[in-house]
Design an enzyme around this catalytic site. Structure first.
Site, mmCIF file in Angstrom:
data_model
loop_
_atom_site.group_PDB
_atom_site.id
_atom_site.type_symbol
_atom_site.label_atom_id
_atom_site.label_comp_id
_atom_site.label_asym_id
_atom_site.label_seq_id
_atom_site.Cartn_x
_atom_site.Cartn_y
_atom_site.Cartn_z
ATOM 1 N N GLU A 86 4.000 -20.553 51.360
ATOM 2 C CA GLU A 86 4.479 -20.172 52.698
ATOM 3 C C GLU A 86 3.503 -19.196 53.370
ATOM 4 O OE1 GLU A 86 5.608 -19.422 49.776
ATOM 5 O OE2 GLU A 86 6.927 -17.666 49.712
ATOM 6 N N LYS A 109 4.891 -28.814 48.333
ATOM 7 C CA LYS A 109 5.342 -27.560 48.963
ATOM 8 C C LYS A 109 4.198 -26.551 48.899
ATOM 9 C CE LYS A 109 6.823 -23.718 47.730
ATOM 10 N NZ LYS A 109 6.168 -22.798 48.670
ATOM 11 N N CYS A 144 -8.233 -17.554 40.195
ATOM 12 C CA CYS A 144 -7.728 -17.508 38.819
ATOM 13 C C CYS A 144 -8.876 -17.574 37.818
ATOM 14 C CB CYS A 144 -6.747 -18.632 38.567
ATOM 15 S SG CYS A 144 -7.534 -20.228 38.542
ATOM 16 N N GLU A 156 -3.250 -8.642 35.458
ATOM 17 C CA GLU A 156 -3.969 -9.357 36.518
ATOM 18 C C GLU A 156 -3.903 -8.525 37.804
ATOM 19 O OE1 GLU A 156 -2.295 -13.114 37.990
ATOM 20 O OE2 GLU A 156 -4.343 -13.829 38.304
ATOM 21 N N SER A 212 1.483 -17.445 39.954
ATOM 22 C CA SER A 212 1.459 -16.345 38.990
ATOM 23 C C SER A 212 2.225 -16.728 37.722
ATOM 24 C CB SER A 212 2.091 -15.108 39.632
ATOM 25 O OG SER A 212 3.418 -15.421 40.003
ATOM 26 N N PHE A 223 -1.244 -19.317 47.246
ATOM 27 C CA PHE A 223 -1.910 -19.058 48.537
ATOM 28 C C PHE A 223 -3.428 -19.133 48.448
ATOM 29 C CE2 PHE A 223 -2.252 -14.807 46.665
ATOM 30 C CZ PHE A 223 -3.544 -14.454 47.041
HETATM 31 P P1 NAD Z 1 3.110 -16.932 43.366
HETATM 32 O O1 NAD Z 1 3.546 -17.155 41.961
HETATM 33 O O2 NAD Z 1 3.606 -15.743 44.076
HETATM 34 O O3 NAD Z 1 3.531 -18.191 44.279
HETATM 35 C C1 NAD Z 1 3.232 -19.508 43.908
HETATM 36 C C2 NAD Z 1 4.303 -20.436 44.490
HETATM 37 O O4 NAD Z 1 5.563 -20.100 43.937
HETATM 38 C C3 NAD Z 1 4.429 -20.342 46.001
HETATM 39 O O5 NAD Z 1 4.527 -21.660 46.512
HETATM 40 C C4 NAD Z 1 5.710 -19.557 46.220
HETATM 41 O O6 NAD Z 1 6.434 -20.013 47.337
HETATM 42 C C5 NAD Z 1 6.514 -19.808 44.954
HETATM 43 N N1 NAD Z 1 7.283 -18.640 44.490
HETATM 44 C C6 NAD Z 1 6.926 -17.335 44.580
HETATM 45 N N2 NAD Z 1 7.846 -16.555 44.007
HETATM 46 C C7 NAD Z 1 8.811 -17.378 43.529
HETATM 47 C C8 NAD Z 1 10.027 -17.174 42.818
HETATM 48 N N3 NAD Z 1 10.444 -15.948 42.476
HETATM 49 N N4 NAD Z 1 10.773 -18.250 42.486
HETATM 50 C C9 NAD Z 1 10.370 -19.497 42.806
HETATM 51 N N5 NAD Z 1 9.223 -19.736 43.497
HETATM 52 C C10 NAD Z 1 8.450 -18.706 43.850
HETATM 53 O O7 NAD Z 1 1.503 -16.983 43.359
HETATM 54 P P2 NAD Z 1 0.512 -16.649 44.563
HETATM 55 O O8 NAD Z 1 0.533 -15.180 44.813
HETATM 56 O O9 NAD Z 1 0.728 -17.573 45.695
HETATM 57 O O10 NAD Z 1 -0.889 -17.056 43.902
HETATM 58 C C11 NAD Z 1 -1.648 -16.198 43.103
HETATM 59 C C12 NAD Z 1 -1.405 -16.456 41.626
HETATM 60 O O11 NAD Z 1 -1.719 -17.814 41.315
HETATM 61 C C13 NAD Z 1 -2.310 -15.628 40.727
HETATM 62 O O12 NAD Z 1 -1.546 -15.166 39.654
HETATM 63 C C14 NAD Z 1 -3.371 -16.616 40.259
HETATM 64 O O13 NAD Z 1 -3.964 -16.303 39.032
HETATM 65 C C15 NAD Z 1 -2.559 -17.861 40.169
HETATM 66 N N6 NAD Z 1 -3.394 -19.062 40.233
HETATM 67 C C16 NAD Z 1 -3.581 -19.741 39.073
HETATM 68 C C17 NAD Z 1 -4.384 -20.860 39.061
HETATM 69 C C18 NAD Z 1 -4.619 -21.605 37.792
HETATM 70 O O14 NAD Z 1 -5.284 -22.637 37.826
HETATM 71 N N7 NAD Z 1 -4.103 -21.154 36.664
HETATM 72 C C19 NAD Z 1 -4.994 -21.297 40.243
HETATM 73 C C20 NAD Z 1 -4.767 -20.575 41.421
HETATM 74 C C21 NAD Z 1 -3.953 -19.448 41.396
#
Ligand code: NAD
Length: 480
Positions: A177, A174, A282, A381, A227, A150
Site C-alpha cells: 500500500e 496485492k 533484503c 534488521e 519482513s 515496498f
Molecule cells: P512488511 O512486512 O511491512 O509488508 C509486506 C506486505 O505485508 C505488505 O504488502 C503489507 O501490506 C503486508 N503487511 C504488513 N503488515 C502486515 C500484517 N501485520 N499483517 C498482514 N499483512 C501485513 O514489509 P515492507 O516494510 O513492505 O518491506 C520490507 C521488508 O521486506 C524487509 O524486512 C525486507 O528485508 C523484506 N524483503 C525481503 C525480500 C526477500 O527476498 N527475502 C525481498 C524484499 C524485501
C-alpha cells in the site's frame, strides 16, 4: 486531491468501496501523490471469483499460446521501462538508475516464464513393470496470489505472476500500500497485452486484504515477500488453510572480509551493497566481519567510498542515494543509530549530519566500528543506510557469528583464497552466498530466497523452482 487508485478485476479497472485508505507519498519530497484504498475482503473475493472463473478456460489454452501474451507484455515493458523506472523512483525514492536496474530484472522474469513449454514438461518411463508405463505431468492448480513489500515495487510481483500464469494458473496481486503505483502501471501494460479477463487481477490493500488472501478457500497458493514477523504470520495462517506458501522474510546480511582480499574492489562493492537503494534491500550488506588485519583497510576504504555518495532526490541527475521510504522508517533508523552509540559502538560516519533541503526522508550513509555480537545493531534488521564493522580473529569465528544469527538471507566473502571461499560456501547458512560479490542476487533463471528466519516454505521464488510451486505433479500409470 490525490488520485484514488482502482483495482483491476476481471479485465476492468474498478473503484474500491473500502472505507480506509493509505496516502502514497514521494519519499524525496514528503508530498502525497496518490490515495491507495485498503481493499476489503469482499473486494478480494470479487477478484478471486473472477480469477477462478478465468482458470477454467485459461488452463486449457496451450502453454505455447499462453506465453504469447507474456511475449507481448515483455515487449511493452521494454518499450516503457524508463517510464516505469520513473514511477518506481517517484513512489519508492531509489535513484533512477537503481529503479531501471530493478525494472530490467523484472522483465527478465517474464522472459524466463516464456520458457514454460519446456520448463513445465514432465517425465516418462516405459516398463516401470512389465508392460506398464508411467508418466508425470505438471498441471496448473487454480488461483495464486502474491503479497509484496515496498522496496522493489515493480520487480517483486514479477517474481511470481509471469510463472504462475505461464503454467496455466490465474492470479491476484496485492502490492504494498506504500508503493502501489508501479504495479498499476504494469497492469495497464497487462491490459494492453490483451490477457483474457480474470487471468491477472490487482487488488490494493493492507493487513485486512492480506488476511483475506490467507483465508480465502479458492486461493491455492500464496507468495509473500516482506519482513520476517509478517512472513511468519502469513506462512502460518495460509498454511493452516491448506495452501501452498512461500514466504520470503527479512535479512541481516554479513560480509566476511579476509586479510588477503583485494581491498579496492572489496570496499567499493561493500559500499554499494550497504548503501545502494538507501540500504532498503533484503540483500544489503549490514555487518562487515573484518578478519584479522583486514580491519584497518576495510574501515579506511569504506570511509573513502562513502564520501563520494551524493544524497538527494533520486530523480535528479548525479544523485547516488535517495531517501528512505517514509517518516516512520527514518525515525526507526535514527533510533538504531542512537542505540548503537548507547551500546558502545564507535560512530565513524554519522548519517544524521546529512542535510537535504525539503521534507524528504533523508539519512546519510552511516558507519559503525567496534561493533560486538551482543549489540542490537549487530543482529537486528535496520533496513536503512547503516553499516557495522565487527572485528573477528579468523574465518571460523566469522562463520560462527553468522551461524548464531536467526536470519540467513545473503552472505558474502571477499578473499583471494580458494580454500577460504570453499569453506565459506560449504558452511554458511545463508542460501544466497557470494564470493567477491557484494549483492548476491540470483537472476531470473535461478531461484531466490534465504534460509532460517529469512524464508518460510520450500520452493523459492523464480527460476526452476517456480515451476514446482505453481504446478501439481500428477503421476499416471497405465497398462493396455
Ligand atoms: P512488511 O512486512 O511491512 O509488508 C509486506 C506486505 O505485508 C505488505 O504488502 C503489507 O501490506 C503486508 N503487511 C504488513 N503488515 C502486515 C500484517 N501485520 N499483517 C498482514 N499483512 C501485513 O514489509 P515492507 O516494510 O513492505 O518491506 C520490507 C521488508 O521486506 C524487509 O524486512 C525486507 O528485508 C523484506 N524483503 C525481503 C525480500 C526477500 O527476498 N527475502 C525481498 C524484499 C524485501
Amino acid at each position: 486531491m490525490a488520485t484514488r487508485l482502482q483495482h483491476y478485476i476481471g479485465g476492468e479497472w474498478v473503484d474500491s468501496n473500502a472505507p480506509t485508505s493509505h496516502p502514497v507519498t514521494n519519499p524525496a519530497t514528503g508530498q502525497v501523490i496518490a490515495d491507495c484504498p485498503l481493499g476489503t475482503a469482499t473486494e478480494l473475493d470479487a477478484a478471486v471469483r473472477s480469477a477462478r472463473k478465468a482458470f477454467e478456460t485459461w488452463r486449457r489454452v496451450p502453454a505455447q499460446d499462453r506465453i504469447q501474451y507474456l511475449f507481448r507484455l515483455k515487449t511493452l515493458m521494454d518499450a516503457h521501462a524508463e517510464e516505469l523506472a520513473a514511477i518506481v523512483t517517484l513512489e519508492n525514492g531509489k535513484t533512477l538508475s537503481e529503479a531501471l536496474g530493478s525494472v530490467k530484472r523484472g522483465i527478465q522474469m517474464v522472459e524466463v516464464a516464456c520458457g514454460a513449454p519446456s520448463l513445465m514438461m514432465g517425465q516418462a518411463l516405459e516398463d516401470i513393470a512389465r508392460g506398464i508405463d508411467c508418466e508425470s505431468v505438471r498441471q496448473p492448480m487454480g488461483v495464486f496470489a502474491c503479497i509484496a513489500p515496498f522496496n522493489f515495487p515493480a520487480m517483486v510481483p514479477l517474481w511470481f505472476f509471469p510463472f504462475a500464469v505461464a503454467c496455466g494458473n490465474t492470479f491476484v496481486c496485492k502490492p504494498s500500500e506504500q508503493t502501489p503505483l508501479s504495479q498499476r502501471f504494469i497492469w495497464k501494460l497487462i491490459d494492453e497485452a490483451g490477457f483474457p479477463p480474470g487471468v491477472l487481477n490487482l487488488v490494493n490493500g493492507g493487513k485486512d486484504c492480506v488476511e483475506a488472501i490467507c483465508d480465502h478457500p479458492d486461493i491455492e497458493g500464496v507468495s509473500f515477500v516482506g519482513s520476517s514477523p509478517v512472513a511468519e504470520l502469513v506462512y502460518a495462517r495460509a498454511a493452516s488453510k491448506m495452501k501452498r506458501v512461500q514466504a520470503l522474510g527479512g535479512a541481516k546480511n554479513f560480509i566476511i572480509v579476509m586479510p588477503d582480499a583485494e581491498m579496492k574492489h572489496t570496499t567499493e562493492n561493500v559500499c554499494e551493497s550497504a548503501f545502494g537503494c538507501a540500504g532498503e534491500r533484503c540483500l544489503a550488506a549490514s555487518v562487515i566481519l573484518a578478519v584479522g588485519d583486514a580491519h584497518e583497510a576495510v574501515r579506511e576504504g569504506l570511509k573513502r567510498n562513502m564520501e563520494a555518495i551524493v544524497i538527494g532526490d533520486g530523480s535528479k541527475p548525479g544523485v547516488t542515494m535517495g531517501p528512505v521510504i517514509n517518516a516512520a522508517a527514518k525515525e526507526r533508523v535514527l533510533k538504531y543509530i542512537e542505540m548503537g552509540i548507547a551500546e558502545g559502538a564507535e560512530l565513524v560516519v554519522d548519517g544524521r549530519e546529512a542535510k537535504v533541503p525539503g521534507e524528504g526522508f533523508f539519512i546519510g550513509p552511516t558507519l559503525f566500528d567496534q561493533v560486538t555480537p551482543d549489540m542490537r545493531i549487530a543482529s537486528e534488521e535496520i533496513f536503512g543506510p547503516v553499516l557495522c564493522i565487527q572485528r573477528v580473529a579468523s574465518l571460523d569465528e566469522a562463520l560462527a557469528v553468522t551461524k548464531a544469527q536467526p536470519l540467513a538471507n545473503a552472505n558474502s566473502i571477499f578473499t583471494q583464497s580458494g580454500k577460504a571461499a570453499r569453506q565459506f560456501r560449504y558452511e554458511v547458512d545463508a542460501s544466497m552466498a557470494g564470493v567477491n560479490i557484494g549483492v548476491a542476487a540470483p537472476m531470473s533463471f535461478f531461484s531466490f530466497g534465504g534460509a532460517k528466519g529469512s524464508f518460510f516454505g520450500d520452493s523459492k521464488a523464480h527460476g526452476r523452482e517456480a515451476f514446482d510451486f505453481f504446478t501439481d505433479r500428477k503421476v499416471l500409470i497405465s497398462r493396455w
